[in-house]
Write an enzyme that holds these catalytic residues in place. Structure first.
Site, PDB file in Angstrom:
ATOM      1  N   GLN A  17      -7.828  14.457   4.208  1.00 17.78           N
ATOM      2  CA  GLN A  17      -7.232  13.672   3.132  1.00 17.78           C
ATOM      3  C   GLN A  17      -8.140  13.651   1.909  1.00 17.78           C
ATOM      4  OE1 GLN A  17      -6.493   9.217   3.608  1.00 17.78           O
ATOM      5  NE2 GLN A  17      -4.477  10.110   3.313  1.00 17.78           N
ATOM      6  N   PHE A  24       0.859  -1.176   0.000  1.00 12.13           N
ATOM      7  CA  PHE A  24       0.000   0.000   0.000  1.00 12.13           C
ATOM      8  C   PHE A  24       0.891   1.219   0.000  1.00 12.13           C
ATOM      9  CE2 PHE A  24      -4.550   0.847   1.436  1.00 12.13           C
ATOM     10  CZ  PHE A  24      -5.098  -0.082   0.577  1.00 12.13           C
ATOM     11  N   LEU A  77     -15.367   5.569  -4.159  1.00 17.68           N
ATOM     12  CA  LEU A  77     -13.928   5.333  -4.094  1.00 17.68           C
ATOM     13  C   LEU A  77     -13.473   4.137  -4.921  1.00 17.68           C
ATOM     14  CD1 LEU A  77     -11.270   6.104  -2.449  1.00 17.68           C
ATOM     15  CD2 LEU A  77     -11.781   4.039  -1.192  1.00 17.68           C
ATOM     16  N   ARG A 130      -0.863   9.691  -0.489  1.00 17.13           N
ATOM     17  CA  ARG A 130      -2.073  10.168  -1.152  1.00 17.13           C
ATOM     18  C   ARG A 130      -2.051  11.649  -1.488  1.00 17.13           C
ATOM     19  NH1 ARG A 130      -6.503   6.557   2.170  1.00 17.13           N
ATOM     20  NH2 ARG A 130      -5.906   4.657   1.094  1.00 17.13           N
ATOM     21  N   HIS A 173      -8.583  11.698  -1.440  1.00 18.91           N
ATOM     22  CA  HIS A 173      -8.124  10.450  -2.040  1.00 18.91           C
ATOM     23  C   HIS A 173      -7.953  10.672  -3.538  1.00 18.91           C
ATOM     24  CE1 HIS A 173      -7.792   6.262  -3.087  1.00 18.91           C
ATOM     25  NE2 HIS A 173      -7.807   5.932  -1.806  1.00 18.91           N
ATOM     26  N   HIS A 210     -11.901  12.422   1.576  1.00 18.37           N
ATOM     27  CA  HIS A 210     -11.906  11.008   1.934  1.00 18.37           C
ATOM     28  C   HIS A 210     -11.828  10.738   3.424  1.00 18.37           C
ATOM     29  CE1 HIS A 210     -11.303   6.769   1.447  1.00 18.37           C
ATOM     30  NE2 HIS A 210     -10.108   6.793   1.992  1.00 18.37           N
ATOM     31  N   ARG A 239      -2.700  10.577   6.514  1.00 14.35           N
ATOM     32  CA  ARG A 239      -2.888   9.178   6.909  1.00 14.35           C
ATOM     33  C   ARG A 239      -2.424   8.246   5.806  1.00 14.35           C
ATOM     34  NH1 ARG A 239      -6.993   5.032   6.069  1.00 14.35           N
ATOM     35  NH2 ARG A 239      -8.110   6.459   4.696  1.00 14.35           N
ATOM     36  N   GLU A 294      -7.137   2.173  -3.140  1.00 10.72           N
ATOM     37  CA  GLU A 294      -5.712   2.246  -3.385  1.00 10.72           C
ATOM     38  C   GLU A 294      -5.159   0.864  -3.713  1.00 10.72           C
ATOM     39  OE1 GLU A 294      -3.662   4.929  -0.922  1.00 10.72           O
ATOM     40  OE2 GLU A 294      -1.923   3.648  -0.710  1.00 10.72           O
TER      41      GLU A 294
HETATM   42  C1  LIG Z   1     -14.664   4.500   0.680  1.00 16.53           C
HETATM   43  C2  LIG Z   1     -13.713   4.370   1.815  1.00 16.53           C
HETATM   44  C3  LIG Z   1     -12.741   3.378   1.807  1.00 16.53           C
HETATM   45  C4  LIG Z   1     -11.867   3.237   2.869  1.00 16.53           C
HETATM   46  N1  LIG Z   1     -10.931   2.249   2.833  1.00 16.53           N
HETATM   47  C5  LIG Z   1     -10.081   2.084   3.892  1.00 16.53           C
HETATM   48  C6  LIG Z   1      -9.132   1.035   3.924  1.00 16.53           C
HETATM   49  O1  LIG Z   1      -9.028   0.252   2.999  1.00 16.53           O
HETATM   50  N2  LIG Z   1      -8.332   0.916   4.992  1.00 16.53           N
HETATM   51  C7  LIG Z   1      -8.408   1.769   6.039  1.00 16.53           C
HETATM   52  O2  LIG Z   1      -7.642   1.595   6.981  1.00 16.53           O
HETATM   53  N3  LIG Z   1      -9.301   2.763   6.047  1.00 16.53           N
HETATM   54  C8  LIG Z   1     -10.147   2.948   5.009  1.00 16.53           C
HETATM   55  N4  LIG Z   1     -11.059   3.980   5.016  1.00 16.53           N
HETATM   56  C9  LIG Z   1     -11.233   4.793   6.227  1.00 16.53           C
HETATM   57  C10 LIG Z   1     -12.072   4.033   7.256  1.00 16.53           C
HETATM   58  O3  LIG Z   1     -12.925   3.144   6.622  1.00 16.53           O
HETATM   59  C11 LIG Z   1     -12.920   4.955   8.115  1.00 16.53           C
HETATM   60  O4  LIG Z   1     -12.118   5.924   8.668  1.00 16.53           O
HETATM   61  C12 LIG Z   1     -13.556   4.170   9.237  1.00 16.53           C
HETATM   62  O5  LIG Z   1     -14.305   3.096   8.735  1.00 16.53           O
HETATM   63  C13 LIG Z   1     -14.409   5.002  10.144  1.00 16.53           C
HETATM   64  O6  LIG Z   1     -14.965   4.141  11.120  1.00 16.53           O
HETATM   65  P1  LIG Z   1     -15.711   4.676  12.397  1.00 16.53           P
HETATM   66  O7  LIG Z   1     -16.061   3.498  13.213  1.00 16.53           O
HETATM   67  O8  LIG Z   1     -14.897   5.735  13.025  1.00 16.53           O
HETATM   68  O9  LIG Z   1     -17.007   5.370  11.815  1.00 16.53           O
HETATM   69  P2  LIG Z   1     -18.218   4.861  10.903  1.00 16.53           P
HETATM   70  O10 LIG Z   1     -18.016   3.512  10.365  1.00 16.53           O
HETATM   71  O11 LIG Z   1     -18.517   5.967   9.950  1.00 16.53           O
HETATM   72  O12 LIG Z   1     -19.393   4.747  11.921  1.00 16.53           O
HETATM   73  C14 LIG Z   1     -20.008   5.858  12.489  1.00 16.53           C
HETATM   74  C15 LIG Z   1     -21.146   5.368  13.315  1.00 16.53           C
HETATM   75  O13 LIG Z   1     -21.654   6.421  14.088  1.00 16.53           O
HETATM   76  C16 LIG Z   1     -23.035   6.475  13.988  1.00 16.53           C
HETATM   77  N5  LIG Z   1     -23.428   7.860  14.235  1.00 16.53           N
HETATM   78  C17 LIG Z   1     -22.935   8.989  13.657  1.00 16.53           C
HETATM   79  N6  LIG Z   1     -23.535  10.070  14.166  1.00 16.53           N
HETATM   80  C18 LIG Z   1     -24.413   9.630  15.086  1.00 16.53           C
HETATM   81  C19 LIG Z   1     -25.345  10.270  15.951  1.00 16.53           C
HETATM   82  N7  LIG Z   1     -25.512  11.592  15.960  1.00 16.53           N
HETATM   83  N8  LIG Z   1     -26.100   9.502  16.749  1.00 16.53           N
HETATM   84  C20 LIG Z   1     -25.975   8.148  16.730  1.00 16.53           C
HETATM   85  N9  LIG Z   1     -25.115   7.507  15.945  1.00 16.53           N
HETATM   86  C21 LIG Z   1     -24.343   8.237  15.133  1.00 16.53           C
HETATM   87  C22 LIG Z   1     -23.366   5.932  12.637  1.00 16.53           C
HETATM   88  O14 LIG Z   1     -24.655   5.397  12.629  1.00 16.53           O
HETATM   89  C23 LIG Z   1     -22.323   4.845  12.503  1.00 16.53           C
HETATM   90  O15 LIG Z   1     -22.792   3.662  13.105  1.00 16.53           O
HETATM   91  C24 LIG Z   1     -11.936   4.129   3.951  1.00 16.53           C
HETATM   92  C25 LIG Z   1     -12.891   5.125   3.961  1.00 16.53           C
HETATM   93  C26 LIG Z   1     -13.768   5.271   2.889  1.00 16.53           C
HETATM   94  C27 LIG Z   1     -14.724   6.405   2.903  1.00 16.53           C
END
Ligand SMILES: Cc1cc2nc3c(=O)[nH]c(=O)nc-3n(C[C@H](O)[C@H](O)[C@H](O)COP(=O)(O)OP(=O)(O)OC[C@H]3O[C@@H](n4cnc5c(N)ncnc54)[C@H](O)[C@@H]3O)c2cc1C
Ligand code: SF4
Ligand code: FES
Lengths: 292, 610
Positions: free
Chosen positions: B233, B113, B245, B281, B235, B346, B381, B248
């Site tokens: 970031q 990566f 997306l 990135r 992407h 991103h 990142r 990568e």
């Molecule tokens: C398309 C894409 C591809 C990616 N690929 C990679 C990868 O290959 N490798 C990597 O390391 N990272 C990757 N990332 C980054 C990574 O996926 C994210 O940073 C990460 O999944 C975020 O996880 P999280 O648990 O913080 O939040 P999320 O998965 O966004 O979860 C947020 C949660 O909070 C809840 N929520 C939000 N606001 C409220 C509220 N007011 N009240 C109640 N609930 C709420 C939502 O319902 C949800 O359940 C990628 C990101 C994207 C966008």
């Protein structure tokens, strides 16, 4: 074709704001728009694109007087190349009627929230190009599910069925943290469970299944497929596999399936659901489990 | 009123992992999430999880790559914790049944990566996040952890001491999307925010519609500072029409970027002579926009990403999902033609300031995942480093909130004697002004760090909903949201300058003022998404402002933060974190030095070349 917004529904439920004593904000907005206060921005865009798409969206709200009787609303949405069904309902909501309600989140076919009944078939709104559909595009909530409001259905029953198959890995002796050596899995075995592991819990399959519609206790294609993923994973032991098959071959399990293939046809993740169900039937027979 | 020991807000990767850890540590734990867990944005992650699993690799290399990738703005204690814990926490997922891709001998596969000195990205096809999310949700079901899904958390209930460092978080106020009731949730031990990123502050984003920075805004208004928000970031490979997306992983597997003249521009024009497409990135995103600016873009908008030469077999084996995405969202068959790509918002490197144990400066308030800033990503990142962050720091936050002793943190939080104040003149008065008068529709609990008991907080939120619902004309949130998103994309994008950022701040200010007249058109209490989005829009305004403020004051070029006026990384003045905290209705800015000393060694800033 007019570029502006909704014409209050004609056939399904005639709606005349004038007839109601008190006007809801929605009705008022509607009237304003009819009186020519149209969204210029929307109009320009439509003109530039040269066309609009006509969508008919199911409306229902148990609380709002003029929506208690289900109806369809018509929207004319400016068309752009690449536009999906979800884009169209979002546009209709943001520009014409902010009370239009539907679930959606990822816009990329992974969160499973926007399974709708579009022109008579279950599909993900975000994954379906408008250009592939016959107009007017009829957008309804998933059939055989209770409608909460507009396109939102109650998913509780679906979740209950998913949970009923014990959808979690059950390895007996997870080692302590210090020697957390990975378990081995052959690439072939991983390939075997690959398709079944793609399910995004959208509920399209369940909604398309006649058996599920008639038998509320039937586990249904999604839950059975979920169980398949675990039952076929070599990392779980034979005993656990047998336990899983017992859950699956109960009265409302795999034997209910009459191989109509409707689930397989609608699954947006192309999971061979019917095939998986058949395979589990064969496994149950092989294991000599009693069947119904 | 509901009551639990530990309340986790959000059910993505970080929230689920936190809940499992809190439950394992013996706490009565519940998750409150606006989406059903499997709908969370983590499901969209494609590429993989970085963890030093193999012989020949080790956590120290992972830590080194991460520090370098961060452009020396990450805190070493956090980075080392990430690198040390990632292997075990990744293996834990494997034991929970996560279907990782496999090598011939049955071991989990790893791939290269961007910015990594070893191919340490563990993956499950091109849908790693989907499997991670589902695997952890399965474990939550197995443990019978209570989930309140489709409950929207509106605000925190914190006590009202003058100094946020003395405040205590008592619980949360949430709104049941299905029925419209507003209820209090008491947390006896802690509230963990795991609400994900703020991508919806921008117009062209890879993030889900639900990524509205709610946790950021709630913590900020309760008095916890937001850290390094300027580092966003972009992407390099998102689809031009939707922002979807293209992982990568495509470049990791050997995909090539071409301009409209068919030149492999990363090498041709010297953007990254060693790593080419696999430079980090920020470097690739800028290169693409430069190509477009130089007239070498396709249709003046994007460039091409080509993977045809990888062959059908390899593509189907490792990148099949990408074929579907390109086909469904752009109508392009990746097996026979190159895919159009351009940079899209991103990931937010910054977030709610926390220490290695997930704690904010407010007692009992934790944050983990993308909404938090520990900080492991600094200015940039590395791909594949967010998912391990979710599991490593999600687990730690859960365990700590439930009472496990994780030792004293080395990272400090909140305003203290180790901070430096800021004296920048701001172009417009940022912050609430006017919005905090109780009769304004826009007034909302927490605006002026309004605090108090849980009961008071519930009353405040009920009144806020009533005000929004009672008003029957004005502006709609969608209009304000679109204006805000466009301003951020126009002026606080990959390339930035002072004039543009000031313009953005002015528009944000206008959005705030317009928001005072916002109203909810839908009169229903059933599944009122109009109301929910109206509240989310308010949160986006707050978060966008902190991003723009951070971008304005940091007059240097570091990681993803490119400043036209100052094209050098200024280590002398800027080896420090930007913190913005909400202080009596106004943002105040201060700085804290970055920690470059690790367990064994100090990470000396070097020129970052790829
Ligand atoms: C398309 C894409 C591809 C990616 N690929 C990679 C990868 O290959 N490798 C990597 O390391 N990272 C990757 N990332 C980054 C990574 O996926 C994210 O940073 C990460 O999944 C975020 O996880 P999280 O648990 O913080 O939040 P999320 O998965 O966004 O979860 C947020 C949660 O909070 C809840 N929520 C939000 N606001 C409220 C509220 N007011 N009240 C109640 N609930 C709420 C939502 O319902 C949800 O359940 C990628 C990101 C994207 C966008
Ligand atoms: S099996 Fe397919 S149709 Fe059924 S819920 Fe899963 S993804 Fe949806
Ligand atoms: S919006 Fe997520 S599947 Fe369609």
């Amino acid at each position: 074709m007019s570029t502006q917004q909704q014409e209050p529904e004609s056939q399904e439920s005639p709606q005349d704001p004038e007839m109601k004593g008190t006007e809801s904000p929605q009705q008022r907005r509607l009237k304003e728009k009819e009186e020519g206060m149209v969204d210029e921005h929307a109009e320009e865009e439509a003109e530039a694109a040269g066309e609009t798409v006509h969508i008919k969206v199911f409306r229902y709200d148990p609380e709002v007087a003029d929506k208690q009787e289900p109806r369809f609303d018509d929207f004319h949405v400016p068309f752009e190349k690449g536009m999906t069904v979800l884009d169209a309902v979002m546009y209709a909501r943001d520009e014409f009627d902010s009370s239009l309600t539907f679930r959606h989140s990822c816009r990329q076919a992974v969160c499973g929230s926007d399974a709708f009944f579009v022109n008579g078939s279950q599909m993900l709104g975000c994954k379906t190009q408008l250009s592939e559909l016959e107009q007017p595009v009829r957008i309804e909530p998933l059939p055989h599910q209770e409608v909460v409001k507009d396109l939102v259905v109650d998913m509780d029953h679906f979740y209950d069925q998913m949970h009923a198959v014990e959808p979690y890995f059950q390895d007996e002796d997870t080692p302590a943290a210090s020697d957390l050596e990975e378990q081995r899995q052959s690439p072939e075995n991983r390939e075997k469970i690959k398709m079944s592991s793609r399910c995004i819990w959208c509920g399209a399959c369940m909604s398309s299944c006649n058996i599920a519609a008639g038998d509320n206790e039937y586990l249904g294609p999604a839950a059975i497929n979920k169980a398949y993923k675990f039952a076929m994973d070599d990392r779980e032991s034979e005993e656990i596999k047998e336990h899983r098959l017992r859950i699956l071959e109960q009265e409302h399990g795999v034997w209910r399936c009459q191989t109509q293939f409707s689930c397989t046809e609608v699954c947006p993740k192309d999971i061979p659901l019917t095939e998986h169900i058949q395979e589990l039937k064969r496994e149950a027979v092989k294991k000599n489990l009693k069947f119904w | 009123m509901y009551e639990h020991d530990v309340l986790v807000v959000g059910a993505g990767g970080a929230g689920l992992r936190a809940a499992i850890a809190a439950h394992e540590a013996g706490a009565d734990t519940a998750i409150v999430s606006k989406l059903h867990p499997v709908r969370s944005h983590t499901g969209a992650a494609e590429g993989g999880i970085n963890a030093a699993l193999q012989e020949g690799d080790d956590w120290e290399l992972h830590a080194y790559d991460t520090m370098k990738g961060s452009d020396y703005l990450a805190d070493a204690p956090a980075v080392e914790t990430l690198a040390q814990d990632a292997p075990e926490d990744t293996m834990r997922l494997e034991h929970w049944g996560m279907p990782f891709s496999r090598e011939e001998d049955g071991r989990v596969s790893q791939r290269p990566f961007g910015g990594l000195s070893y191919p340490r990205t563990t993956y499950a096809g091109a849908e790693t996040g989907h499997h991670l999310l589902h695997t952890m949700y399965e474990q939550v079901v197995k443990r019978g952890i209570q989930v309140y899904d489709e409950w929207y958390v509106m605000n925190l209930a914190t006590t009202d001491e003058e100094d946020p460092n003395d405040r205590q978080c008592e619980g949360i106020v949430a709104y049941d999307v299905q029925t419209g009731t507003v209820e209090g949730f008491k947390a006896n031990q802690g509230v963990i925010l795991a609400t994900g990123g703020p991508g919806q502050a921008f117009d062209h984003t890879t993030n889900a519609v639900s990524c509205t920075g709610d946790g950021h805004a709630m913590a900020y208004r309760a008095g916890a500072p937001l850290e390094d928000m300027e580092f966003i970031q972009f992407h390099p490979t998102s689809l031009p029409s939707t922002g979807v997306l293209i992982s990568e992983g495509v470049r990791g597997e050997g995909g090539i970027l071409y301009n409209n003249e068919g030149e492999r521009f990363m090498f041709e024009y010297g953007y990254a002579n060693n790593s080419g497409e696999l430079a980090s990135r920020d470097v690739v995103a800028r290169a693409e926009l430069d190509e477009v600016a130089e007239g070498r873009g396709v249709k003046d908008e994007y460039v091409h990403l080509d993977m045809r030469h990888l062959g059908e077999e390899r593509i189907l084996d490792r990148l099949e999902n990408i074929l579907h995405l390109a086909e469904d969202f752009e109508g392009v068959d990746g097996l026979v033609e190159p895919m159009p790509v351009k940079p899209g918002q991103h990931y937010a490197m910054g977030g709610i300031e926390v220490d290695e144990n997930g704690q904010t400066c407010i007692d009992g308030l934790y944050a983990a995942g993308e909404c938090a800033c520990v900080s492991v990503h600094g200015g940039n990142r590395l791909g594949g480093n967010a998912l391990p962050e979710l599991i490593v720091f999600g687990k730690r936050a859960g365990a700590h909130a439930a009472g496990d002793d994780l030792g004293e943190p080395e990272i400090r939080t909140g305003y203290g004697d180790d901070v430096e104040d800021d004296d920048t003149e701001l172009p417009v008065a940022p912050g609430a002004s006017g919005l905090d008068s109780a009769d304004s529709v826009a007034a909302d609990g927490g605006v002026a760090a309004e605090t108090g008991t849980l009961e008071q907080a519930v009353e405040r939120e009920r009144a806020r909903v009533d005000r929004l619902m009672d008003k029957d004309s004005g502006v709609q949130h969608a209009e304000i949201r679109a204006k805000l998103q466009n301003a951020m994309t126009d002026y606080v994008n990959v390339f930035r300058n002072e004039e543009g950022i000031e313009k953005a701040l002015e528009i944000i200010r206008e959005c705030r003022e317009e928001y005072q007249d916002v109203y909810v058109d839908d009169p229903s209490t059933t599944f009122n998404t109009d109301l929910q989005q109206t509240i989310e829009t308010r949160n986006l305004i707050d978060v966008a402002e902190t991003i723009a403020l951070g971008a304005l004051v940091r007059n240097e070029f570091r990681g993803a933060h490119w400043r036209q006026e100052n094209q050098v990384r200024d280590d002398e003045n800027w080896l420090k974190h930007t913190l913005v905290s909400w202080d009596d209705g106004e943002p105040s800015i201060f700085y804290r030095p970055v920690i470059l000393e690790g367990e064994e060694k100090t990470y000396e800033p070097k020129v970052r070349s790829y």
